[in-house]
Design a protein around this motif. Sequence first.
Motif: not given
Length: 264
Positions: A146-170
């Motif tokens: 889990i790299k970041h909880m802010d999706s915009a910052k996650h996308e800026a540094w990894t090229t992808r938002p984090n919504d799918k990651i957090l949903e899959n984590a649950a």
Amino acid sequence: MTENIYDRTGRIFDIQRFSIHDGPGIRSIVFLKGCWLQCRWCCNPESQEYKIQQLTMNGTTKTVGRDVTVREVMDEVDKDRQYYRRSGGGVTLSGGEAMAQPDFAETIFRACHEYGFNTAIETTAYAEREVVEQLIPHIDYVMMDIKHMDSAKHEAWTTRPNDKILENAAWIAANASSLTIRVPTIPGFNDTPEEIMAIARFADSLPNVHELHLLPYHRLGMDKYAGLGRVYTLPELVPPKADHMNQLKAAAEAVSHLHVQIGG
């Protein structure tokens, strides 16, 4: 498992033996090619693209990436079965992102269980839900970033938002045998107490998650970028000092019931 499944092929770039940092016990790590994310700090940039590449280091050029069968992988990892047995270790799939080659990854996991080997994965879990559901039943130990909880910052540094990651984590937390959350801790990206506390709160909210590992940024893979003809975009970053990592550890502990440790 029928013989032809052992003939299934996938693309890897390395098999590392005698690892003690990629899951319980002594393990063999199979590094798969390809990743949906393009993290700016990635220490294995040769893993990001699925295509076979040329990497030049210290005047020597080598091919990075090769197609192998499941049988070839098993022949290699089987060499250390006595170490797995004595240490409680096994085989870990890493990358890149193993979920980007789901059929190949699943077959390796199934073969490992036929051999009696413990299975683990190092994953971003950036994948379609059906891929996650396909793989998780065959994995004994999940290490998920889990790299970041802010999706915009996650996308800026990894090229992808984090919504799918957090949903899959649950979903993984509710269905996996074991899940550990890991945080690559990167200066300027996610290394404030507030950012780590947000991740810790989320991890603490997941069922059956008991550990949070803070993985300090390092520069070990920086020279590979030039070797691939790429530019490393974070040359100014330096690894965090021990006292700062301890501060982040204390911040995570203050808002969660998790066992928090520095390093994997």
